[in-house]
Design a protein around this motif. Sequence first.
Motif, mmCIF file in Angstrom:
data_model
loop_
_atom_site.group_PDB
_atom_site.id
_atom_site.type_symbol
_atom_site.label_atom_id
_atom_site.label_comp_id
_atom_site.label_asym_id
_atom_site.label_seq_id
_atom_site.Cartn_x
_atom_site.Cartn_y
_atom_site.Cartn_z
ATOM 1 N N CYS A 1 -19.519 -42.335 -8.684
ATOM 2 C CA CYS A 1 -18.662 -43.338 -9.327
ATOM 3 C C CYS A 1 -17.603 -42.678 -10.207
ATOM 4 N N GLY A 2 -17.908 -41.537 -10.737
ATOM 5 C CA GLY A 2 -16.961 -40.844 -11.601
ATOM 6 C C GLY A 2 -15.984 -39.955 -10.866
ATOM 7 N N TRP A 3 -16.118 -39.868 -9.548
ATOM 8 C CA TRP A 3 -15.275 -38.965 -8.772
ATOM 9 C C TRP A 3 -13.792 -39.257 -8.981
ATOM 10 N N THR A 4 -13.402 -40.524 -9.032
ATOM 11 C CA THR A 4 -11.982 -40.840 -9.216
ATOM 12 C C THR A 4 -11.476 -40.317 -10.556
ATOM 13 N N PHE A 5 -12.331 -40.346 -11.577
ATOM 14 C CA PHE A 5 -11.919 -39.809 -12.881
ATOM 15 C C PHE A 5 -11.772 -38.290 -12.820
ATOM 16 N N TYR A 6 -12.698 -37.619 -12.123
ATOM 17 C CA TYR A 6 -12.591 -36.159 -11.983
ATOM 18 C C TYR A 6 -11.335 -35.774 -11.206
ATOM 19 N N LYS A 7 -11.096 -36.493 -10.122
ATOM 20 C CA LYS A 7 -9.923 -36.202 -9.287
ATOM 21 C C LYS A 7 -8.639 -36.419 -10.084
ATOM 22 N N SER A 8 -8.566 -37.545 -10.779
ATOM 23 C CA SER A 8 -7.385 -37.843 -11.582
ATOM 24 C C SER A 8 -7.212 -36.827 -12.719
ATOM 25 N N THR A 9 -8.331 -36.418 -13.313
ATOM 26 C CA THR A 9 -8.280 -35.407 -14.377
ATOM 27 C C THR A 9 -7.694 -34.105 -13.855
ATOM 28 N N TRP A 10 -8.139 -33.702 -12.671
ATOM 29 C CA TRP A 10 -7.640 -32.460 -12.083
ATOM 30 C C TRP A 10 -6.125 -32.530 -11.884
ATOM 31 N N TYR A 11 -5.641 -33.646 -11.321
ATOM 32 C CA TYR A 11 -4.201 -33.795 -11.103
ATOM 33 C C TYR A 11 -3.442 -33.889 -12.426
#
Length: 144
Positions: A99-109
């Motif tokens: 569920c947190g993957w979108t936050f990790y991905k967005s954080t990376w970008y």
Amino acid sequence: FHSSSSSSLSNDYSNVEMRLQHLAERQQEEVAEKKRAFLYSLVGTLPIVFITMILPHIPFHSFQQYMHDSIHIIGGLLDDMQRESLVLWILATPVQFKCGWTFYKSTWYNIQSGSLGMDVLVALGTTASYCYAVSECLEKRGGG
């Protein structure tokens, strides 16, 4: 001169409409993805809430004893861990990372582009909390 100008204007309107339609479709897909992530996290979190907040207040002494018994698995790596801790760890991990993957991905970008937004705070906060909880589970083995 006038007809080619109106034809060009018509094409511009058509391109704008197509882009707006594509943007609306992408937004609908994103909303559907966020709803799925929310429902998945809700389904994953409800058992955690039940085990930690409700179950201790229900007089099932034998089940509570079962959950607090120590277990021995993984060749001694997780010896003396309480069954409840392992169950909660197993339930929390998919919620944290799927569920947190979108936050990790967005954080990376965001980090790559040099702009730190709310996604970075959510990813850092939930990861810190998760890592602290896991370290506490591992540290409390053997009565620590």
